[in-house]
Design a protein around this motif. Structure first.
Motif, PDB file in Angstrom:
ATOM      1  N   UNK A 276       0.808 -15.356   0.283  1.00 55.45           N
ATOM      2  CA  UNK A 276       0.580 -15.532  -1.150  1.00 55.45           C
ATOM      3  C   UNK A 276       0.929 -14.302  -1.943  1.00 55.45           C
ATOM      4  N   UNK A 277       1.402 -13.263  -1.314  1.00 55.62           N
ATOM      5  CA  UNK A 277       1.780 -12.053  -2.023  1.00 55.62           C
ATOM      6  C   UNK A 277       3.167 -12.181  -2.594  1.00 55.62           C
ATOM      7  N   UNK A 278       3.716 -11.073  -3.064  1.00 57.38           N
ATOM      8  CA  UNK A 278       5.064 -11.069  -3.587  1.00 57.38           C
ATOM      9  C   UNK A 278       6.043 -11.291  -2.453  1.00 57.38           C
ATOM     10  N   UNK A 279       7.059 -12.058  -2.691  1.00 54.71           N
ATOM     11  CA  UNK A 279       8.097 -12.268  -1.703  1.00 54.71           C
ATOM     12  C   UNK A 279       8.964 -11.028  -1.611  1.00 54.71           C
ATOM     13  N   UNK A 280       9.707 -10.938  -0.532  1.00 54.69           N
ATOM     14  CA  UNK A 280      10.568  -9.797  -0.313  1.00 54.69           C
ATOM     15  C   UNK A 280      11.618  -9.736  -1.403  1.00 54.69           C
ATOM     16  N   UNK A 281      11.732  -8.607  -2.021  1.00 54.34           N
ATOM     17  CA  UNK A 281      12.687  -8.442  -3.109  1.00 54.34           C
ATOM     18  C   UNK A 281      12.062  -8.563  -4.472  1.00 54.34           C
ATOM     19  N   UNK A 282      10.803  -9.083  -4.550  1.00 48.79           N
ATOM     20  CA  UNK A 282      10.136  -9.224  -5.834  1.00 48.79           C
ATOM     21  C   UNK A 282       9.422  -7.957  -6.263  1.00 48.79           C
ATOM     22  N   UNK A 283       9.161  -7.049  -5.324  1.00 45.79           N
ATOM     23  CA  UNK A 283       8.395  -5.866  -5.647  1.00 45.79           C
ATOM     24  C   UNK A 283       9.196  -4.956  -6.565  1.00 45.79           C
ATOM     25  N   UNK A 284       8.553  -4.478  -7.611  1.00 42.43           N
ATOM     26  CA  UNK A 284       9.216  -3.626  -8.586  1.00 42.43           C
ATOM     27  C   UNK A 284       8.534  -2.268  -8.585  1.00 42.43           C
ATOM     28  N   UNK A 285       9.270  -1.273  -9.016  1.00 45.10           N
ATOM     29  CA  UNK A 285       8.720   0.073  -9.113  1.00 45.10           C
ATOM     30  C   UNK A 285       7.777   0.142 -10.298  1.00 45.10           C
ATOM     31  N   UNK A 286       6.577   0.581 -10.069  1.00 41.06           N
ATOM     32  CA  UNK A 286       5.566   0.646 -11.124  1.00 41.06           C
ATOM     33  C   UNK A 286       4.967   2.038 -11.147  1.00 41.06           C
ATOM     34  N   UNK A 287       4.753   2.555 -12.343  1.00 40.84           N
ATOM     35  CA  UNK A 287       4.072   3.834 -12.478  1.00 40.84           C
ATOM     36  C   UNK A 287       2.583   3.627 -12.277  1.00 40.84           C
ATOM     37  N   UNK A 288       1.887   4.701 -11.960  1.00 43.02           N
ATOM     38  CA  UNK A 288       0.460   4.615 -11.667  1.00 43.02           C
ATOM     39  C   UNK A 288      -0.310   5.579 -12.554  1.00 43.02           C
ATOM     40  N   UNK A 289      -0.322   5.387 -13.852  1.00 45.61           N
ATOM     41  CA  UNK A 289      -1.130   6.277 -14.697  1.00 45.61           C
ATOM     42  C   UNK A 289      -2.611   6.113 -14.382  1.00 45.61           C
ATOM     43  N   UNK A 290      -3.322   7.231 -14.404  1.00 44.70           N
ATOM     44  CA  UNK A 290      -4.760   7.207 -14.103  1.00 44.70           C
ATOM     45  C   UNK A 290      -5.483   6.839 -15.393  1.00 44.70           C
ATOM     46  N   UNK A 291      -5.807   5.563 -15.518  1.00 45.39           N
ATOM     47  CA  UNK A 291      -6.429   5.062 -16.744  1.00 45.39           C
ATOM     48  C   UNK A 291      -7.932   5.306 -16.783  1.00 45.39           C
ATOM     49  N   UNK A 292      -8.565   5.348 -15.629  1.00 49.18           N
ATOM     50  CA  UNK A 292     -10.009   5.528 -15.611  1.00 49.18           C
ATOM     51  C   UNK A 292     -10.490   6.044 -14.266  1.00 49.18           C
ATOM     52  N   UNK A 293     -11.597   6.777 -14.283  1.00 48.79           N
ATOM     53  CA  UNK A 293     -12.237   7.316 -13.089  1.00 48.79           C
ATOM     54  C   UNK A 293     -13.713   6.971 -13.135  1.00 48.79           C
ATOM     55  N   UNK A 294     -14.275   6.613 -11.978  1.00 49.25           N
ATOM     56  CA  UNK A 294     -15.692   6.264 -11.904  1.00 49.25           C
ATOM     57  C   UNK A 294     -16.196   6.579 -10.505  1.00 49.25           C
ATOM     58  N   UNK A 295     -17.468   6.945 -10.371  1.00 51.09           N
ATOM     59  CA  UNK A 295     -18.019   7.238  -9.032  1.00 51.09           C
ATOM     60  C   UNK A 295     -18.102   5.983  -8.178  1.00 51.09           C
ATOM     61  N   UNK A 296     -17.982   6.172  -6.863  1.00 47.24           N
ATOM     62  CA  UNK A 296     -18.048   5.070  -5.901  1.00 47.24           C
ATOM     63  C   UNK A 296     -18.860   5.534  -4.700  1.00 47.24           C
ATOM     64  N   UNK A 297     -19.847   4.769  -4.304  1.00 52.11           N
ATOM     65  CA  UNK A 297     -20.724   5.117  -3.188  1.00 52.11           C
ATOM     66  C   UNK A 297     -20.318   4.305  -1.961  1.00 52.11           C
ATOM     67  N   UNK A 298     -19.806   5.000  -0.927  1.00 48.84           N
ATOM     68  CA  UNK A 298     -19.418   4.344   0.323  1.00 48.84           C
ATOM     69  C   UNK A 298     -20.260   4.831   1.501  1.00 48.84           C
ATOM     70  N   UNK A 299     -21.400   5.442   1.234  1.00 47.48           N
ATOM     71  CA  UNK A 299     -22.204   6.014   2.309  1.00 47.48           C
ATOM     72  C   UNK A 299     -22.699   4.954   3.282  1.00 47.48           C
TER      73      UNK A 299
END
Length: 786
Positions: A276-299
């Motif tokens: 169900x993901x993108x088919x081969x060849x559909x993936x496009x180059x995308x920038x990754x601007x850091x829009x938000x930061x928040x704490x995450x607890x994985x202890x």
């Protein structure tokens, strides 16, 4: 308002296991970059420009709460920090309004219109709002200024930025300190009611968009528009030093390769095909601007050998997806790409806000569409997301401490055949001559030497104190280790091997015989013998007491030069690497004193086991415990892999890929010493280092990188590392003529030891005293007291 979208499928299987789209709304105005905010109970966002809308995150069946009072589009929203009363502040070009949500809810139930308190008017374009920890002060980021408004309507300004202030945070442990970032690529630290300010301009061409202060690790994290994270230390005395800089795109690519390698190692029936993901060849180059930061607890999800109080994680919201980032090892713990879930209403986000509570498996994410008017609220199952992308029992059965007995077919069961005894001399001698033969041979006059002793022997240790000298000023020490706390050994590039006293006093003993640079030096467990390997392809074992060569294994025995060698299994074997092979040698040292035939080598060794690495890649470093019996051997390959061998079973036990961005030049285990004791779990910790990629701390039981140490310049020369006997510190050499000390609970260095005049090539701790030794190129060594 839309109803919950329900459960749908993606490449990871059923999306309901990971993510659920709870709410959807379409605004009349474009929603690409509208401000968002999340708290433990509500999500807030502007709809139709100037109307503030709040969703209840605990019960989606609750009707949304709408607050009206602005005439201009809302540009900033922020929740308060106290639970009762729960406050929210909103800002536009006309007003800054504070709302009490409990009062607003009561007004709505009474059929009245909620009203807020106006904190300021006509302040300009406000891009960020932050409330102080006690909710008494509001920081309003308007233009290039920060306006401080409190409930008593007093106002004072903080200036200094050259561009628009995009984010600001109050310091949790010093509430009078506020830190801000701006489009001018700088962050500033200011104090309320004072004029002093610290400023730092980052070497990036992109504006800073987001900011987070982690109270556990005492670190400042800021994100850029080009997808880079900058991490600074806020520990007192560190002077806001930069800990590291991380590229989110590179980390995402590396994480994807690691996940693919883990999936390929699973049984065929356990692998999940991507349907169900993108088919081969559909993936496009995308920038990754850091829009938000928040704490995450994985202890409660990710186990660590260190205290969970020292390990912090954070959510990174970007236009392409969500990332869970570990602030201890600077690696991604999980990645969620919006495009992997076809049924999501938003695949490219313009704004993002995330909230997750401690010890809660669920996280709430609020997104806006970059190319539309949609706003959605997502519920994320954090445990399912992280565990679906982690390794499956990779190394969990491993331990440095043996759990089983040595098997009957194990290479470690090898015993040499009975030593062939020298035939007895014919009994034709008299009893008197026989008694003389058993006595040591003594010369009462000086015997002229044949001249060969200078090549295989050494200069004896002399008493007294004096300055340290290496013999040749141009030699570069390549290895440096401490024995039992009394001696130090150092291999040189001029083919010599030096042994010093632990206090660096007196004249060192010189061992000569190699025809190439000495690449490895290792002490035996009883400190009687010294093992050295050289680029000339030979392996030599020296007697420390007699200061002479005891055993030499020539280059004809090994197909490739010996790169690493050490004593193993409490001095029972010699373990070495030759090309892509791991070899185990059984040796016998003849200690009989025969002064006449002393140069005739009677000691010998035999190769009892050899094992190639997976893929037959060259071994660049190896490590094994010799202080106690252990079956495991760690190796690093030229292809940047880390492989663990179980010599009791005689096979490879586990392997992990992309350990560093460059080949590992040293593996260092936490072996402790004879003078200290540690918890048995601590012996499963080991460190790896590579030029230009810092130091990584690993847990053998999980083969996970638990912490990363950066800050020491090491871009081209293979500088060495060492564990302290107590297991609390890691020392490293550096190219700036300093030695660095790292506490295992912090990612930045705690001490910077000066005094050298060249690159510090190797370091070693004294096992009996709180000292660290560090040689450097062109000189001898230096002793640092801790």
């Amino acid at each position: 308002m839309g109803e919950p979208r329900g459960i749908f499928c993606s490449a990871q299987g059923c999306v309901g296991d990971v993510i659920i789209e709870q709410r959807l709304v379409e605004s009349k105005e474009p929603a690409s970059h509208v401000p968002l905010a999340c708290s433990a109970q509500y999500c807030a966002f502007p709809v139709d420009g100037n109307v503030l809308c709040l969703w209840n995150t605990k019960d989606p069946s609750y009707q949304p709460l709408t607050l009206q009072g602005h005439h201009e589009p809302i540009t900033a929203v922020a929740f308060g920090n106290t639970v009762s009363p729960l406050l929210i502040c909103s800002a536009s070009q006309d007003y800054v309004i504070m709302w009490s949500l409990d009062e607003c809810r009561q007004k709505v139930l009474q059929g009245l219109s909620p009203r807020g308190v106006i904190m300021g008017t006509l302040l300009g374009q406000v891009l960020c709002l932050r409330l102080s920890p006690d909710d008494r002060t509001v920081a309003v980021c308007a233009g290039n200024k920060i306006l401080m408004l409190d409930i008593e309507v007093r106002r004072f300004d903080l200036e200094g930025h050259q561009g628009h202030v995009t984010a600001a945070e109050f310091c949790p442990w010093q509430t009078h300190i506020i830190i801000s970032v701006s489009e001018d690529r700088s962050f500033k630290v200011g104090a309320l009611h004072t004029t002093g300010k610290y400023s730092c301009i980052l070497s990036t061409a992109f504006p800073l968009l987001s900011l987070l202060i982690d109270a556990k690790s005492r670190q400042l994290v800021t994100g850029c528009a080009n997808g880079q994270l900058w991490i600074f230390s806020l520990v007192e005395g560190h002077h806001y030093r930069c800990v590291t800089r991380v590229s989110l795109k590179k980390k995402s690519e590396s994480f994807s390769r690691r996940v693919e390698s883990r999936l390929c190692s699973l049984p065929e029936e356990s692998q999940r095909p991507c349907t169900h993901g993108l088919e081969k060849g559909e993936e496009v180059e995308a920038s990754l601007p850091v829009l938000g930061l928040a704490p995450c607890d994985l202890s409660a999800i990710v186990s660590a050998p260190l205290s969970s109080e020292t390990t912090s994680c954070l959510w990174i919201g970007s236009s392409a997806g969500l990332f869970i980032f570990n602030l201890a090892n600077f690696e991604l713990e999980a990645v969620l790409h919006y495009r992997d879930f076809r049924s999501l209403s938003i695949h490219v986000a313009g704004s993002c806000a995330v909230m997750s509570k401690a010890n809660d498996d669920k996280a709430i994410c609020l997104l806006t569409s970059l190319f539309g008017r949609k706003i959605v609220m997502l519920e994320i199952r954090v445990a399912a997301l992280v565990r679906s992308q982690q390794g499956h029992d990779a190394g969990r059965h491993l331990s440095v401490l043996p759990r089983t007995c040595v098997g009957p077919t194990s290479p470690l069961c090898f015993t040499t055949a009975k030593e062939s005894k020298t035939p007895p001399a014919p009994q034709r001698q008299s009893a008197g001559r026989s008694t003389v033969k058993d006595q040591p041979l003594v010369f009462h006059t000086k015997v002229r030497s044949s001249g060969y002793a200078a090549h295989v022997g050494g200069h004896p240790l002399e008493q007294g104190t004096g300055t340290l000298a290496t013999g040749v000023a141009t030699d570069v020490p390549c290895c440096f280790e401490a024995g039992d706390g009394q001696w130090l050994a150092c291999g040189l590039a001029n083919h010599l091997l030096l042994v010093f006293r632990a206090d660096l006093s007196g004249t060192p003993t010189v061992f000569s015989g190699h025809d190439g640079a000495v690449s490895t030096v290792c002490w035996s467990h009883d400190s009687r013998w010294l093992l050295s390997a050289s680029q000339d392809g030979t392996l030599r074992l020296w007697s420390l007491r007699r200061a002479e060569l005891a055993l030499c294994v020539g280059k004809d025995v090994f197909s490739k030069p010996v790169r690493s060698a050490q004593f193993y299994y409490v001095d029972t074997f010699v373990l070495l690497s030759s090309g892509p092979e791991l070899q185990l040698l059984k040796y016998h040292i003849d200690t009989c004193k025969d002064e006449i035939q002393r140069y005739k080598q009677k000691s010998r060794c035999k190769r009892v086991f050899r094992l190639p690495t997976t893929g037959r890649t060259e071994i660049t470093s190896l490590s094994a415990v010799n202080d106690f019996y252990s079956y495991l051997v760690l190796t690093a390959g030229r292809n940047r892999t880390l492989e663990v061998f179980d010599l009791n079973a005689g096979r490879s036990a586990a392997m992990t890929v992309e350990v560093h961005s460059r080949p590992v030049h040293q593996i260092c285990q936490n072996k402790g010493s004879s003078f200290t004791t540690q918890q048995h779990e601590a012996y499963n910790l080991f460190a790896t280092t590579a030029s230009g990629d810092g130091i990584k701390l690993w847990d053998l039981r999980t083969l996970r990188c638990e912490r990363r140490f950066e800050g020491h310049p090491n871009h081209g020369y293979p500088c060495g590392i060492a564990f302290s006997p107590c297991g609390r510190y890691v020392a490293s050499g550096a190219e700036d003529r300093h030695a660095y000390m790292y506490d295992l609970g912090s990612s930045t260095f705690s001490h910077r030891l000066a005094g050298h005049k060249d690159t510090v090539t190797s370091v070693a701790f004294s096992p009996a005293a709180p000292q660290v030794q560090s040689p450097r190129g062109g000189e001898g060594g230096r002793l640092h007291s801790l």
